[in-house]
Enzyme design. Structure first.
Site, PDB file in Angstrom:
ATOM      1  N   MET A   1       0.814  -1.218   0.000  1.00  0.00           N
ATOM      2  CA  MET A   1       0.000   0.000   0.000  1.00  0.00           C
ATOM      3  C   MET A   1       0.851   1.274   0.000  1.00  0.00           C
ATOM      4  O   MET A   1       0.590   2.210   0.749  1.00  0.00           O
ATOM      5  CB  MET A   1      -0.936  -0.003   1.231  1.00  0.00           C
ATOM      6  CG  MET A   1      -1.821  -1.228   1.315  1.00  0.00           C
ATOM      7  SD  MET A   1      -2.873  -1.417  -0.137  1.00  0.00           S
ATOM      8  CE  MET A   1      -4.083  -0.149   0.220  1.00  0.00           C
TER       9      MET A   1
ATOM     10  N   HIS B   1      -3.418  -5.560  -9.682  1.00  0.00           N
ATOM     11  CA  HIS B   1      -4.513  -4.640  -9.353  1.00  0.00           C
ATOM     12  C   HIS B   1      -5.844  -5.345  -9.647  1.00  0.00           C
ATOM     13  O   HIS B   1      -5.998  -5.975 -10.699  1.00  0.00           O
ATOM     14  CB  HIS B   1      -4.382  -3.369 -10.191  1.00  0.00           C
ATOM     15  CG  HIS B   1      -5.418  -2.355  -9.832  1.00  0.00           C
ATOM     16  ND1 HIS B   1      -5.356  -1.597  -8.681  1.00  0.00           N
ATOM     17  CD2 HIS B   1      -6.570  -2.015 -10.442  1.00  0.00           C
ATOM     18  CE1 HIS B   1      -6.412  -0.829  -8.610  1.00  0.00           C
ATOM     19  NE2 HIS B   1      -7.176  -1.057  -9.673  1.00  0.00           N
TER      20      HIS B   1
ATOM     21  N   ASP C   1       5.436   1.764 -13.075  1.00  0.00           N
ATOM     22  CA  ASP C   1       6.172   2.983 -13.427  1.00  0.00           C
ATOM     23  C   ASP C   1       5.877   4.035 -12.361  1.00  0.00           C
ATOM     24  O   ASP C   1       5.391   3.689 -11.274  1.00  0.00           O
ATOM     25  CB  ASP C   1       5.871   3.434 -14.859  1.00  0.00           C
ATOM     26  CG  ASP C   1       4.419   3.858 -15.040  1.00  0.00           C
ATOM     27  OD1 ASP C   1       3.688   3.975 -14.031  1.00  0.00           O
ATOM     28  OD2 ASP C   1       4.006   4.076 -16.193  1.00  0.00           O
TER      29      ASP C   1
ATOM     30  N   GLU D   1      -6.634 -13.406  -9.657  1.00  0.00           N
ATOM     31  CA  GLU D   1      -5.359 -12.740  -9.344  1.00  0.00           C
ATOM     32  C   GLU D   1      -4.286 -13.785  -9.078  1.00  0.00           C
ATOM     33  O   GLU D   1      -3.151 -13.662  -9.527  1.00  0.00           O
ATOM     34  CB  GLU D   1      -5.509 -11.856  -8.101  1.00  0.00           C
ATOM     35  CG  GLU D   1      -6.378 -10.636  -8.299  1.00  0.00           C
ATOM     36  CD  GLU D   1      -6.384  -9.744  -7.061  1.00  0.00           C
ATOM     37  OE1 GLU D   1      -5.333  -9.539  -6.459  1.00  0.00           O
ATOM     38  OE2 GLU D   1      -7.470  -9.260  -6.693  1.00  0.00           O
TER      39      GLU D   1
HETATM   40  C1  GRF Z   1      -5.299  -7.619  -4.007  1.00  0.00           C
HETATM   41  O1  GRF Z   1      -6.648  -7.453  -4.340  1.00  0.00           O
HETATM   42  C2  GRF Z   1      -4.405  -6.917  -4.994  1.00  0.00           C
HETATM   43  O2  GRF Z   1      -4.924  -6.929  -6.288  1.00  0.00           O
HETATM   44  C3  GRF Z   1      -4.367  -5.513  -4.455  1.00  0.00           C
HETATM   45  O3  GRF Z   1      -4.339  -5.671  -3.057  1.00  0.00           O
HETATM   46  C4  GRF Z   1      -4.950  -6.913  -2.702  1.00  0.00           C
HETATM   47  C5  GRF Z   1      -3.937  -7.676  -1.908  1.00  0.00           C
HETATM   48  O4  GRF Z   1      -4.468  -8.879  -1.411  1.00  0.00           O
HETATM   49  N1  GRF Z   1      -3.238  -4.791  -4.977  1.00  0.00           N
HETATM   50  P1  GRF Z   1      -3.499  -9.940  -0.758  1.00  0.00           P
HETATM   51  O5  GRF Z   1      -2.764  -9.218   0.388  1.00  0.00           O
HETATM   52  O6  GRF Z   1      -2.538 -10.417  -1.804  1.00  0.00           O
HETATM   53  O7  GRF Z   1      -4.372 -11.024  -0.238  1.00  0.00           O
END
Ligand code: GRF
Length: 206
Positions: free
Chosen positions: A90, A109, A141, A174
């Protein structure tokens, strides 16, 4: 052997999916060299320790950005990291940080970029009423959720969905997408033309 460095701030499910792929040989000749969190409470760090990986908390709170980034970059360099994977990290990286690992930082993302960058992308998509959303793995980037796209996976929004069920189905994708993207980058059989990642002919049809 390629060294992955993972940066995270929370739950760490994407990190865990990458770790499983490495352990199962789905990311060949690679290992997770280090996992770093900027938050002490990140569950992902517990997971990393449980898996016996090098895991560090480098707190960002109350610290100047430059100072924190220098610490993180030097930890990554000490572990000879070839590819940095942001997995729910974050923090926006400064241009200096990005330059330390040119073309070697990835982010995931939870939307089909460029739609819904920033926080709570799943909720943004749900509230907007799109019928298809998904996830994107891209090079990092200097701009937020912006670099060239490596992999996208689509997820339909169902009439029966709520934000939570949609987020869960995106997360499943993801976990697949990150491994795919890491393999594409490690194989190196692509070029970036403008913003477009184009796989070289030998890779097509695989
Ligand atoms: C995921 O949804 C990712 O896409 C975003 O943050 C979240 C992280 O989830 N950037 P985790 O910590 O990998 O479970």
């Amino acid at each position: 052997m390629k060294n992955l460095g993972i940066l995270l701030s929370g739950r760490g499910s994407n990190f865990e999916a990458i770790a499983k792929s490495v352990a199962a040989g789905r990311i060949p000749d690679a290992r997770i060299a280090v996992v770093i969190s900027n938050r002490a409470t990140a569950a992902g760090i517990e997971t990393a320790r449980r898996l016996g990986l090098s895991a560090f908390i480098i707190p960002s709170q109350g610290k100047e950005r430059t100072h924190h980034e220098v610490e993180v970059v030097s930890a990554l360099q000490q572990h000879a990291v070839d590819l940095v994977c942001l997995a729910g990290y974050m923090r926006l990286l400064s241009p200096w940080f990005v330059r330390q690992f040119p073309g070697r930082i990835l982010n995931i993302h939870p939307s089909l970029l460029p739609a819904f960058p920033g926080l709570e992308a799943q909720q943004q998509a749900f509230a907007y009423g799109v019928k298809v959303t998904g996830c994107t793995v891209h090079f990092v980037d200097e701009e937020l959720d912006h670099g060239p796209i490596i992999v996208q996976r689509a997820v339909p929004v169902l009439d029966t969905d709520d934000e939570r069920s949609l987020s869960e189905r995106i997360l499943e994708q993801e976990h697949i997408a990150y491994t795919e993207a890491i393999n594409i980058v490690f194989e190196g059989k692509f070029e970036i033309v403008g913003r477009r990642l184009q796989r070289k002919a030998a890779c097509l049809g695989e």
